[in-house]
Structures are given as C-alpha cells and as structure tokens.
Design an enzyme around this catalytic site. Structure first.
Site, short mmCIF file in Angstrom:
data_model
loop_
_atom_site.label_atom_id
_atom_site.label_comp_id
_atom_site.label_asym_id
_atom_site.label_seq_id
_atom_site.Cartn_x
_atom_site.Cartn_y
_atom_site.Cartn_z
N VAL A 23 0.82 -1.21 0.00
CA VAL A 23 0.00 0.00 0.00
C VAL A 23 0.86 1.26 0.00
CG1 VAL A 23 -1.69 1.33 1.32
CG2 VAL A 23 -1.91 -1.15 1.13
N ASP A 41 9.86 2.39 7.75
CA ASP A 41 9.48 1.02 8.09
C ASP A 41 10.44 0.49 9.14
OD1 ASP A 41 9.04 -1.98 7.89
OD2 ASP A 41 7.69 -1.33 6.32
N ARG A 46 14.11 -4.34 4.55
CA ARG A 46 13.24 -3.79 3.51
C ARG A 46 13.71 -2.40 3.09
NH1 ARG A 46 9.77 -4.11 -0.79
NH2 ARG A 46 7.88 -2.86 -0.53
N CYS A 272 -6.37 -9.53 2.30
CA CYS A 272 -7.59 -8.71 2.29
C CYS A 272 -8.86 -9.56 2.35
CB CYS A 272 -7.62 -7.83 1.04
SG CYS A 272 -6.46 -6.45 1.10
#
Length: 374
Positions: A23, A41, A46, A272
């Site tokens: 997202v 983050d 990452r 989701c």
C-alpha cells in the site's frame, strides 16, 4: 485556519508514510513526484533493499526506485520528527483465532504520539490512516492512543482522517492514480484538506465519506462482498459436482445474462479478502450481533482446500492409484496470479493436507520470492 494555510502553501506539508508494503510504496513514489517524502518502516532489511532499488514485491522496477532527493527510505524514527502529515499503512492481520491483530497499528500510533509529544509548531499535524480496520477502530482505539502518548487533543492540537487503501497487487490496470479515493476526517476542515491532499496524486477523483466510520465500513464491505460471492461459487461447485455437472459449463452459460456476476470458485487467501470479513464479524459480535451470512461464507472458503484435497484422494482411489509416495505437482503457490505474495495463501493448506496422505509433492511458482518466504 492552520490547515487552510497548509493547503494554500503546499511547501509547508512535510509527509511521512509509516509502513513500506504493497500500500505505502505506491503512495510514497506518487507523492515523491510532488513533495519530499519520508518513507518509514521498522524492517531495516526492507529499507536497505528499497534504497538499492530492489522491491521484493515486484511491483516496481529498479528504474522506478532510482535514488531521489525527494524520497527518503528510512528505519530511523528520528527522521519522522519534522513531519506534519503522517499516513499510516501498517498491516492489520488476524491472529490464529481469526481475531483482529491491531498490534502493528497500535505501535504505529504510539510512535506518532511520541513524535508529537510537546511539539511546538505553527502547523497543525494531521494523521491519516489507510490500514483496513473495523468501523470505529480509528476513533475508539487509534486516536485515544495518540492522545494518551502525546498529551494532545484531537481537533485542537492535531487532526485525523481515514482513507481506505484500494491497492490491488499484481494488477497492472488498476493503479493508485486510476482508483477513486474515499476520504474522511475528524471534522469538516480535515475532510476537506484530505480531499485536496489526495487529489495531488489521484486522477480518478475523491469521494468524501460522511464520517470516518462510514469510510472504514465501506472498505470492509468491499472485500466482504467479494468473499461472499466467491463462497457462493464454491458452494455451487460442490453441488454441481455431486450432480455430475461441469461447473465451468454452468458459469459460461449463466454469464450470457447482462447482470450475472461472473465470480469463479477457488481458494481465497491473501491479506484482504480472506482477512477483512473477520474484522467486521468481530465488531458485530462485540456489539451483540451474530453475523450468520458473513461467517458462513468464511467457513465455506476456509474449507475449500479440504474439499479439493478430498476430491483428489477420491479420484485417485477410484482409479486405484497408490497414494502414499505418489508424486504430485502443484503449479502456483502465491495467493493470487502474477503476484509474489504468499501471505495467508490457501495453497499452503492444500499442500499440508495432501502431505498428510504421504504424497511426494513438488511446488513450482516462478513468482515466489524464496528469500521472503523463509
């Protein structure tokens, strides 16, 4: 009005995006074309990979992630301190009991609260949540944490909003810029500001929800509706199988009517569709209502792997094939096509069930990032 000043003078907006997943990365890259962005983050690996131009989610190329003076990928909380607009996009999974796990969201709120604590600024900070939650979570859980941690008060010292994410991993057609954005705020001023804010990067338009709870609920039912439609197809597939009718032939015939919704049966996993309905049912049960239809759909979809495994066993038994030690090939392991995401993939359930029967299983999926899967 302080927020009006921010709208009039865009130079005053200092944006921080919390979380660097499916997202937030599109958001960061889109806003970085217009403004300086701090993309944060807690996952240092990452952050390092993104700074090297590597996206293990395969959504963006090295060229698209090329170093920019307007984009700072970081895992240092200190880098967030000068920001006055925070977008929170952390994961909101469910635990082993299918209950909402809001720990990442709560920790993000605590982090923002500590940053805002005793801050003296001419600009009112605004916090926008995009993480999927049940209706009421922003106002009942997130805002109280920020207020307690910062000793500030909503709509006096800071403002808040909710704009549900609609990112579809692996979809090259429906991108952030092309999907209408739903927005809401803690008061009318913040709603108007958030609306103008997202217009910077969204061409498809912005819809103002009547309240934060409405925006939260809209996101939940988007995926719940899809989950229930797939559950219906899964149940119909079982019925037609018992009737010796080809399910694909039935769907092909039914699809000739203009208003038929052509959903397909299958495994429902991911972050989701297989998760969001549980947020809705959790809240419904909390206020004293047992949601029969939504839970029934979830049960059907969660048991789909078990049905497929049993059908394989029955077919092999009918043909008198030896099961234990038989070589079995599974093509595809991610939760959906053209996407490396294996979160909550139901192919894993199928693999585990068939392994119990003693199959020698090989899984092939060129999209899987083995390094991420470990």
């Amino acid at each position: 009005k302080l927020l009006s000043n921010m709208i009039d003078s865009k130079k005053k907006i200092k944006i921080a995006i919390i979380g660097l997943g499916y997202v937030s990365l599109p958001l960061a890259l889109a806003f970085a074309k217009k403004k300086y962005i701090v993309a944060f983050d807690i996952n240092k690996k990452r952050v390092k990979e993104l700074n090297l131009g590597k996206d293990i989610n395969l959504e963006f190329s090295k060229k698209e992630l090329k170093p920019s003076k307007k984009l700072n990928f970081t895992s240092r909380v200190e880098d967030l301190k000068s920001s006055n607009c925070f977008i929170i996009t952390v994961p909101t999974p469910v635990d082993k009991n299918k209950k909402p796990d809001l720990n990442p969201l709560k920790k993000a709120c605590e982090t923002i609260g500590r940053i805002l604590e005793k801050r003296k600024s001419l600009i009112t900070p605004i916090i926008i949540f995009e993480s999927t939650v049940f209706p009421g979570a922003t106002e009942e859980i997130c805002i109280p944490i920020i207020e307690k941690t910062s000793s500030l008060r909503l709509n006096k010292d800071f403002l808040c909003g909710y704009s549900p994410e609609r990112i579809n991993p692996g979809d090259s057609t429906h991108k952030l810029r092309d999907i209408k954005k739903v927005v809401s705020g803690s008061n009318q001023e913040s709603t108007n500001w958030i609306c103008e804010f997202y217009k910077i990067i969204v061409d498809a338009g912005v819809f103002k929800a009547k309240s934060i709870k409405v925006a939260e609920a809209a996101k939940i039912i988007e995926n719940t509706q899809r989950d229930l439609n797939i559950a219906l197809m899964n149940e119909l597939a079982i019925i037609f199988d018992l009737m010796k009718i080809d399910n694909i032939d039935v769907l092909e015939a039914a699809s000739t009517k203009w208003n038929f919704l052509n959903f397909k049966p299958g495994l429902v996993g991911g972050h989701c569709i297989g998760v969001d309905p549980y947020y809705l049912t959790f809240k419904a049960e909390e206020i004293g209502y047992k949601p029969a239809v939504v839970l029934a759909g979830r049960k059907i979809n969660d048991e789909r792997a078990e049905w497929i495994a049993s059908e394989i066993i029955k077919e092999m038994d009918k043909r008198k094939f030896k099961i234990k030690g038989s070589k079995l090939l599974i093509l595809g392991f991610t939760f959906k096509p053209n996407c490396p995401d294996i979160r909550n993939t139901k192919v894993r359930d199928l693999y585990d069930l068939l392994s119990e029967y003693g199959f020698d299983i090989t899984v092939v999926d060129p999209w899987i990032n083995l390094e991420k899967s470990e």
